[in-house]
Enzyme design. Structure first.
Site, PDB file in Angstrom:
ATOM      1  N   THR A 153      -4.601   8.150   4.327  1.00 12.58           N
ATOM      2  CA  THR A 153      -3.953   7.122   5.142  1.00 12.58           C
ATOM      3  C   THR A 153      -4.855   6.766   6.320  1.00 12.58           C
ATOM      4  O   THR A 153      -5.580   7.620   6.820  1.00 12.58           O
ATOM      5  CB  THR A 153      -2.611   7.684   5.668  1.00 12.58           C
ATOM      6  OG1 THR A 153      -1.715   7.772   4.577  1.00 12.58           O
ATOM      7  CG2 THR A 153      -2.001   6.811   6.748  1.00 12.58           C
ATOM      8  N   GLY A 183       6.878   6.742   2.447  1.00  6.69           N
ATOM      9  CA  GLY A 183       6.359   7.908   3.170  1.00  6.69           C
ATOM     10  C   GLY A 183       6.630   7.820   4.652  1.00  6.69           C
ATOM     11  O   GLY A 183       7.393   6.973   5.119  1.00  6.69           O
ATOM     12  N   ASP A 184       5.983   8.697   5.379  1.00  7.26           N
ATOM     13  CA  ASP A 184       6.147   8.746   6.833  1.00  7.26           C
ATOM     14  C   ASP A 184       5.418   7.611   7.547  1.00  7.26           C
ATOM     15  O   ASP A 184       5.800   7.200   8.646  1.00  7.26           O
ATOM     16  CB  ASP A 184       5.583  10.068   7.375  1.00  7.26           C
ATOM     17  CG  ASP A 184       4.097  10.187   7.062  1.00  7.26           C
ATOM     18  OD1 ASP A 184       3.720  10.002   5.886  1.00  7.26           O
ATOM     19  OD2 ASP A 184       3.300  10.422   7.983  1.00  7.26           O
ATOM     20  N   THR A 204      -1.390  11.295   9.635  1.00  6.42           N
ATOM     21  CA  THR A 204      -1.679  11.279   8.205  1.00  6.42           C
ATOM     22  C   THR A 204      -1.308  12.640   7.657  1.00  6.42           C
ATOM     23  O   THR A 204      -1.129  13.593   8.412  1.00  6.42           O
ATOM     24  CB  THR A 204      -3.162  10.963   7.926  1.00  6.42           C
ATOM     25  OG1 THR A 204      -3.382  11.011   6.510  1.00  6.42           O
ATOM     26  CG2 THR A 204      -4.100  11.960   8.597  1.00  6.42           C
ATOM     27  N   GLY A 207       3.609  13.336   3.654  1.00 12.69           N
ATOM     28  CA  GLY A 207       4.597  12.547   4.383  1.00 12.69           C
ATOM     29  C   GLY A 207       5.966  13.159   4.564  1.00 12.69           C
ATOM     30  O   GLY A 207       6.595  13.004   5.617  1.00 12.69           O
TER      31      GLY A 207
HETATM   32  N1  ASP Z   1       1.319  10.281   4.950  1.00 17.07           N
HETATM   33  C1  ASP Z   1       1.104   9.494   3.757  1.00 17.07           C
HETATM   34  C2  ASP Z   1       2.340   9.504   2.927  1.00 17.07           C
HETATM   35  O1  ASP Z   1       2.927  10.553   2.725  1.00 17.07           O
HETATM   36  C3  ASP Z   1      -0.046   9.968   2.952  1.00 17.07           C
HETATM   37  C4  ASP Z   1      -1.324  10.126   3.702  1.00 17.07           C
HETATM   38  O2  ASP Z   1      -1.338  10.406   4.882  1.00 17.07           O
HETATM   39  O3  ASP Z   1      -2.379   9.950   3.085  1.00 17.07           O
HETATM   40  O4  ASP Z   1       2.699   8.477   2.423  1.00 17.07           O
END
Ligand code: ASP
Length: 286
Positions: A153, A183-184, A204, A207
């Site tokens: 991310t 996601g988060d 990142t 999530g």
């Molecule tokens: N946080 C992101 C999610 O879970 C993934 C990532 O950080 O690459 O959608």
């Protein structure tokens, strides 16, 4: 892909800095920085993102203005190459904070953002990655593998001359995610947050644990309580690990220009620039 990541964050930082140098806002700076990384195939954002279990790219993004607390977010969009542009339009031109799926795409199109085909966002490297993953997980529960997957991310935080801070986060989410999974990253306070009175944050990582802790807001609140962003960033990673056994990374900045970068993953590419110096890294900052 270490060099590709370092170059990617360096280019993004330069794009954000150009905006600030010309007197632009922190909000414009984080948008431009994130667009560069969405366009860079090495990251999990825009074209080149991880694929969901049906082989599609599904993108989430959020942007927030620390001066006004206005935010704009999109979730599960499949036909927008730069979801952060759509999120910015929502922030600037809509009374709402979120649009998802087709409604978000319609909003984007109506506000001058061209739509693409989902296939345009899919690259061979990710088709191969998904195939490999699905082969290995055919007999196992995919969620057991979540902690082992890399996260890519992208996020940016900035402080402008007027003393305002902003944050932006954009993602393709996690590999092999179920269609419709959010996601988060695009959730306010989880993957992104900005308030001049506390801090700007972008996270990142895995999530689901991050959103359970509303981690970006948690870290910003520690800054509002008088802690240094450097400490709050590191502490948020300890909290993530200790409380929900999560992993990830965070960048955190207050309106006085103090910042923190932390991760509990082996690596996270980052770049930072101030009027005095600039620095890039992929391991924990010195
Ligand atoms: N946080 C992101 C999610 O879970 C993934 C990532 O950080 O690459 O959608």
């Amino acid at each position: 892909m270490v060099e590709a990541h370092l170059n990617g964050v360096r280019h993004a930082m330069a794009a954000g800095w150009r905006v600030l140098e010309h007197g632009g806002t922190a909000l414009d700076a984080v948008e431009e920085a994130v667009v560069i990384m969405e366009d860079d195939e090495c990251f999990d954002a825009g074209r080149g993102s991880f694929l969901n279990r049906e082989g599609k790219v599904q993108l989430d993004a959020f942007i927030m203005d620390g001066a006004t607390l206005r935010g704009g977010g999109v979730g599960c969009v499949e036909r927008i190459a730069n979801p952060i542009r759509a999120a910015r339009k929502i922030l600037s031109e809509s009374p709402h904070v979120y649009f998802v799926a087709e409604g978000a795409e319609r909003f984007a199109e109506e506000h001058g953002i061209p739509l693409c085909r989902n296939e345009d966002l899919v690259i061979p490297r990710e088709i191969e990655r998904l195939r490999e993953f699905q082969k290995h997980t055919a007999e196992e529960k995919p969620e057991l593998f979540a902690p082992a997957i890399s996260h890519d991310t992208v996020g940016a935080i900035a402080l402008d001359r007027a003393g305002n801070i902003a944050a932006a986060t954009s993602t393709g989410g996690t590999l092999n995610k179920a269609p419709g999974r959010l996601g988060d990253s695009s959730l306010i306070g989880c993957g992104c947050y900005a308030d001049n009175q506390s801090a700007a944050a972008s996270t990142t990582g895995w999530g689901e644990p991050i959103m359970k802790l509303v981690l970006a807001k948690w870290a910003a609140d520690r800054v509002a309580a008088g802690n240094l962003p450097e400490w709050a960033a590191a502490e948020s990673m300890n909290y993530l690990k200790d409380r929900v056994n999560g992993h990830g990374g965070i960048i955190l900045l207050d309106a006085r220009g103090r910042f923190g970068i932390a991760h509990n993953t082996p690596r996270m590419a980052w770049a930072v620039k101030t009027p005095e110096k600039e620095d890039t890294g992929i391991n924990r900052p010195r």
